[in-house]
Design a protein around this motif. Structure first.
Motif, PDB file in Angstrom:
ATOM      1  N   PRO A  26      44.245  70.888  -5.486  1.00 32.18           N
ATOM      2  CA  PRO A  26      45.729  70.654  -5.768  1.00 32.18           C
ATOM      3  C   PRO A  26      45.690  69.473  -6.762  1.00 32.18           C
ATOM      4  O   PRO A  26      46.340  69.292  -6.812  1.00 32.18           O
ATOM      5  CB  PRO A  26      46.703  71.065  -4.561  1.00 32.18           C
ATOM      6  CG  PRO A  26      45.264  70.461  -3.464  1.00 32.18           C
ATOM      7  CD  PRO A  26      43.862  71.049  -3.610  1.00 32.18           C
ATOM      8  N   GLY A  27      44.920  69.041  -6.697  1.00 26.28           N
ATOM      9  CA  GLY A  27      45.334  66.920  -7.494  1.00 26.28           C
ATOM     10  C   GLY A  27      44.354  67.174  -8.916  1.00 26.28           C
ATOM     11  O   GLY A  27      43.979  67.621  -8.984  1.00 26.28           O
ATOM     12  N   TYR A  28      45.483  66.859  -9.611  1.00 25.81           N
ATOM     13  CA  TYR A  28      44.999  66.085 -10.991  1.00 25.81           C
ATOM     14  C   TYR A  28      43.859  65.344 -10.907  1.00 25.81           C
ATOM     15  O   TYR A  28      42.943  65.382 -11.809  1.00 25.81           O
ATOM     16  CB  TYR A  28      46.302  65.518 -11.091  1.00 25.81           C
ATOM     17  CG  TYR A  28      47.103  66.761 -11.809  1.00 25.81           C
ATOM     18  CD1 TYR A  28      47.099  67.205 -12.854  1.00 25.81           C
ATOM     19  CD2 TYR A  28      48.368  66.294 -11.321  1.00 25.81           C
ATOM     20  CE1 TYR A  28      48.110  68.028 -13.203  1.00 25.81           C
ATOM     21  CE2 TYR A  28      49.628  67.242 -11.149  1.00 25.81           C
ATOM     22  CZ  TYR A  28      49.009  68.767 -12.721  1.00 25.81           C
ATOM     23  OH  TYR A  28      49.848  69.621 -12.752  1.00 25.81           O
TER      24      TYR A  28
ATOM     25  N   GLN B 238      37.024  73.492 -14.084  1.00 31.65           N
ATOM     26  CA  GLN B 238      37.298  73.034 -14.818  1.00 31.65           C
ATOM     27  C   GLN B 238      39.254  72.373 -15.140  1.00 31.65           C
ATOM     28  O   GLN B 238      39.422  73.631 -15.045  1.00 31.65           O
ATOM     29  CB  GLN B 238      36.294  73.221 -16.455  1.00 31.65           C
ATOM     30  CG  GLN B 238      35.241  73.333 -16.397  1.00 31.65           C
ATOM     31  CD  GLN B 238      34.442  73.381 -17.095  1.00 31.65           C
ATOM     32  OE1 GLN B 238      35.428  74.915 -18.192  1.00 31.65           O
ATOM     33  NE2 GLN B 238      33.601  73.053 -17.810  1.00 31.65           N
ATOM     34  N   GLN B 239      38.935  71.467 -15.584  1.00 34.61           N
ATOM     35  CA  GLN B 239      40.499  71.441 -15.799  1.00 34.61           C
ATOM     36  C   GLN B 239      40.786  70.538 -17.625  1.00 34.61           C
ATOM     37  O   GLN B 239      39.892  70.464 -18.243  1.00 34.61           O
ATOM     38  CB  GLN B 239      41.463  70.645 -15.211  1.00 34.61           C
ATOM     39  CG  GLN B 239      40.926  69.058 -15.325  1.00 34.61           C
ATOM     40  CD  GLN B 239      41.174  67.994 -14.029  1.00 34.61           C
ATOM     41  OE1 GLN B 239      40.632  67.114 -13.505  1.00 34.61           O
ATOM     42  NE2 GLN B 239      42.910  67.917 -14.508  1.00 34.61           N
ATOM     43  N   VAL B 240      42.466  71.572 -18.038  1.00 27.53           N
ATOM     44  CA  VAL B 240      42.410  71.343 -19.173  1.00 27.53           C
ATOM     45  C   VAL B 240      43.694  70.126 -19.030  1.00 27.53           C
ATOM     46  O   VAL B 240      44.484  70.108 -18.679  1.00 27.53           O
ATOM     47  CB  VAL B 240      42.960  72.758 -20.018  1.00 27.53           C
ATOM     48  CG1 VAL B 240      43.585  72.373 -21.582  1.00 27.53           C
ATOM     49  CG2 VAL B 240      41.904  73.576 -20.012  1.00 27.53           C
TER      50      VAL B 240
ATOM     51  N   PRO C 219      52.823  79.361 -16.623  1.00 28.46           N
ATOM     52  CA  PRO C 219      53.742  78.430 -17.316  1.00 28.46           C
ATOM     53  C   PRO C 219      53.669  77.534 -16.410  1.00 28.46           C
ATOM     54  O   PRO C 219      53.516  77.121 -15.062  1.00 28.46           O
ATOM     55  CB  PRO C 219      55.574  78.544 -17.914  1.00 28.46           C
ATOM     56  CG  PRO C 219      55.182  79.527 -17.837  1.00 28.46           C
ATOM     57  CD  PRO C 219      54.770  80.259 -17.008  1.00 28.46           C
ATOM     58  N   LEU C 220      52.514  76.213 -16.789  1.00 20.37           N
ATOM     59  CA  LEU C 220      52.228  75.372 -15.918  1.00 20.37           C
ATOM     60  C   LEU C 220      53.144  74.113 -16.097  1.00 20.37           C
ATOM     61  O   LEU C 220      53.649  73.564 -16.872  1.00 20.37           O
ATOM     62  CB  LEU C 220      51.247  74.431 -15.650  1.00 20.37           C
ATOM     63  CG  LEU C 220      50.263  75.865 -15.813  1.00 20.37           C
ATOM     64  CD1 LEU C 220      48.995  75.494 -16.104  1.00 20.37           C
ATOM     65  CD2 LEU C 220      49.771  76.074 -14.256  1.00 20.37           C
TER      66      LEU C 220
ATOM     67  N   GLY D 159      48.982  68.850 -18.862  1.00 16.09           N
ATOM     68  CA  GLY D 159      47.598  69.227 -17.942  1.00 16.09           C
ATOM     69  C   GLY D 159      47.701  70.240 -17.179  1.00 16.09           C
ATOM     70  O   GLY D 159      48.879  70.415 -16.969  1.00 16.09           O
ATOM     71  N   GLY D 160      46.364  70.506 -16.943  1.00 11.20           N
ATOM     72  CA  GLY D 160      46.365  71.233 -14.954  1.00 11.20           C
ATOM     73  C   GLY D 160      45.452  70.489 -14.196  1.00 11.20           C
ATOM     74  O   GLY D 160      44.458  69.921 -14.108  1.00 11.20           O
ATOM     75  N   VAL D 161      45.624  71.697 -13.192  1.00 12.60           N
ATOM     76  CA  VAL D 161      44.611  70.961 -12.221  1.00 12.60           C
ATOM     77  C   VAL D 161      43.497  72.230 -11.970  1.00 12.60           C
ATOM     78  O   VAL D 161      42.903  72.646 -13.084  1.00 12.60           O
ATOM     79  CB  VAL D 161      45.228  71.057 -10.662  1.00 12.60           C
ATOM     80  CG1 VAL D 161      46.918  70.133 -10.436  1.00 12.60           C
ATOM     81  CG2 VAL D 161      45.402  72.814 -10.382  1.00 12.60           C
ATOM     82  N   PRO D 162      41.992  71.473 -12.280  1.00 11.44           N
ATOM     83  CA  PRO D 162      41.074  72.334 -11.960  1.00 11.44           C
ATOM     84  C   PRO D 162      41.300  73.578 -11.649  1.00 11.44           C
ATOM     85  O   PRO D 162      42.156  73.893 -10.245  1.00 11.44           O
ATOM     86  CB  PRO D 162      39.992  71.392 -11.074  1.00 11.44           C
ATOM     87  CG  PRO D 162      40.222  70.044 -10.832  1.00 11.44           C
ATOM     88  CD  PRO D 162      41.948  70.391 -10.826  1.00 11.44           C
TER      89      PRO D 162
END
Length: 614
Positions: free
Chosen positions: A373-375, A429-431, A464-465, A487-490
């Protein structure tokens, strides 16, 4: 590894809108009344400047784009039936359009209302049921002096009659009542008014309006018609669908669900770019069980008044571990879409692109990894790629979104336009990316007028994030540099049991989608027809082989130069995971999510994603 799979019994049957064809067309309606023979302040007549501008427009349109030219007031000194189609709306013949406009001499009256009626008849219906933008582009230096039919009434009627018709107006050196009438026509006709105080502005605004028409959203999906109640709703299998929705309408679609699968449903509404909307105009989705028991709802708003953009609402049914919730049981459910519009907002029917997907349960013995849940390293202070940007051209929607790897990319965007890109990211992975709007020369009043730039990141299932408080999706823009971080989380299978709307949807790898929007009011600010935009994209983390605990890292393949495929380079793929369905959603929108069915737990079930023919 999860993989894109066909729906049980095969993909949905029925015709699809072909992706390559936009179904769009354009007819320019040029004022050739006597006043167009007046000097425009440069020593040239207004008509001479209009000829030059029309030549610039056709030079910038895509090869073969259906384009025509109609004039009024060109044949006789007086007469309110003086309107004529000079060049039929057909495959673009640039030289023919230029020859036609070169022969026009300003003479007569200004029958705008009649010309709009005729122009709508000039535009062909899209072939094969395609949904495309059919544009009437009116260029005038004055108001209608015939009275009947009233131009605004004609525009309102045309705007309500079909899907995809828009009327843009360009006022060449107009003010007062003439400008008000042109603004009224554009607002009633689902379009935009562009002000052109001089010849340079005329060419610039005509380019913007025509290119916005040619770059309309390209739809894909099987045609379906939802019902006003659940009683006779069409039955859907997993796949991608097309429908339309009017103001105040509710559309129902029936589905049969089992007791253990996760179900995703999203609806993307695509109004005409820049059409009139209110801040709280909304698109709502829901999943309903039984006699109307709501399982989950989500509401998306525009949250700005400058003009319409694509807007998406998305929901998911995530069964509880114990299977004891009302919406966990097997049976008949309904997917619901509802549109809310304020008085004065766009009254046209909006195309809807629907995505319905089913995620089967994990196999026995598979323990999914913990949620993420963390960035972490992907927060707002992440270090992103630098260096010279590479040119790229964004897509019109998620169906033709341009794939990007990690790196620095450069594009150009029009006022009221939304550009689309996709970035593959797999398990773990995360964007993370930044969007930078360029420092642009402005018209005289540009620095005191503000518009906005916006971006949105979507999961492969089109959720949508929100950025979770770490990021903000929009920034003011007045021609000076402006940047947005997002960005998004992993990606983690167990994120589905988190409560936060920026975490819960990031539960499967695939193509993540980036939309970039520029506000409509930028047309009153920037001197150049298009505005520069730079994207700095990074895909962080090693890709894992699956959702399970202690999944191994996927080996990175080296290219012919010995670089790994996950390297931060504009030519790489950023370590893509499996490819799910193409996805898209509303740009520049803030999404409010309420009532999500989310249960904390750790289920030993694996993901098999079914996305139909999309």
């Amino acid at each position: 590894m999860p993989a894109a799979a066909a729906a049980p019994g095969g993909a949905p049957a029925g015709p699809e809108t072909p992706l390559p064809g936009s179904g769009g067309s354009l007819v320019m309606v040029l004022d050739s009344s006597g006043s167009m023979g007046d000097d425009d302040g440069t020593g040239r007549t207004r008509m001479e400047s209009a000829r030059t501008a029309v030549g610039t427009v056709v030079g910038g349109l895509p090869d073969g784009y259906p384009t025509g030219l109609r004039v009024y007031g060109a044949d006789r000194p007086r007469g309110c039936t003086d309107t004529r189609l000079l060049q039929p709306v057909q495959r673009l013949d640039r030289e023919a359009v230029k020859r036609a406009v070169a022969a026009v001499q300003p003479k007569g009256d200004t029958p705008i209302g009649l010309s709009l009626q005729k122009a709508a008849e000039d535009l062909p219906q899209p072939v094969g049921g395609a949904i495309g933008t059919r544009t009437i582009l009116l260029i005038s230096d004055g108001e209608d002096n015939c009275g009947t039919p009233q131009p605004c009434e004609v525009a309102e009627q045309l705007g309500k009659e079909g899907v995809g018709l828009r009327i843009d107006t360009v006022g060449f050196q107009v003010e007062g009542a003439a400008r008000e009438q042109l603004e009224c026509i554009a607002a009633a006709g689902n379009g935009r008014y562009y002000d052109a105080p001089d010849a340079e502005a005329l060419a610039r605004q005509l380019q913007r309006a025509s290119q916005l028409s040619a770059d309309g959203y390209r739809f894909r999906g099987e045609r379906v018609e939802g019902t006003a109640t659940g009683a006779a709703a069409p039955v859907l299998v997993p796949g991608q669908y097309l429908d339309t929705i009017g103001p105040g309408e509710k559309r129902y679609y029936a589905v049969g669900l089992d007791a253990v699968s996760t179900v995703d449903f999203s609806a993307t509404a695509v109004p005409q770019p820049g059409a009139a909307v209110d801040t709280l105009d909304a698109l709502r989705t829901g999943i309903v069980y039984g006699t109307g028991s709501s399982c989950v709802t989500d509401t998306a708003h525009f949250y700005q008044k400058e003009g319409a953009t694509p807007l998406t609402s998305a929901v998911a049914r995530i069964p509880a571990e114990e299977g004891n919730h009302a919406c966990d049981r097997a049976g008949r459910y309904w997917l619901v879409v509802e549109r809310e519009s304020k008085k004065g907002s766009d009254a046209a029917r909006w195309p809807l692109e629907l995505l319905y997907g089913v995620e089967a349960a994990l196999g026995n013995g598979i323990t999914p990894a913990q949620s993420q849940p963390g960035y972490g390293k992907g927060g707002k202070d992440a270090v992103l790629p630098t260096g010279d940007p590479r040119d790229v051209r964004g897509g019109t929607g998620f169906n033709d979104a341009k794939e990007l790897g990690g790196g620095v990319w450069r594009d150009r965007i029009l006022p009221s336009q939304t550009l689309w890109y996709k970035v593959p990211a797999g398990w773990g992975q995360q964007v993370r990316y930044d969007v930078e709007f360029a420092n642009e020369p402005t018209v005289e009043r540009g620095t005191s007028t503000y518009s906005y730039g916006a971006t949105q990141l979507f999961t492969p299932a089109r959720f949508p994030l929100t950025g979770g408080g770490e990021f903000t999706s929009a920034a003011m823009y007045n021609g000076r540099p402006s940047a947005i971080r997002m960005g998004g989380v992993p990606v983690a299978w167990t994120n589905r049991y988190e409560y936060r709307s920026d975490v819960q949807p990031v539960r499967a790898g695939g193509d993540f989608y980036i939309s970039v929007t520029l506000g409509a009011r930028t047309a009153d600010i920037a001197e150049n027809p298009q505005i520069g935009v730079v994207l700095r994209v990074s895909v962080l983390g090693d890709e894992l082989a699956g959702p399970e605990h202690h999944a191994p890292v996927v080996a990175k393949k080296a290219d012919k130069n010995g670089n790994s495929s996950g390297a931060e380079d504009s030519g790489g793929t950023g370590g893509a995971g499996w490819t799910g369905i193409a996805a898209a959603s509303g740009a520049g929108a803030v999404v409010v999510i309420a009532g999500l069915v989310s249960v904390r737990g750790r289920r030993r079930r694996a993901t098999q994603t079914t996305r139909g023919s999309a």
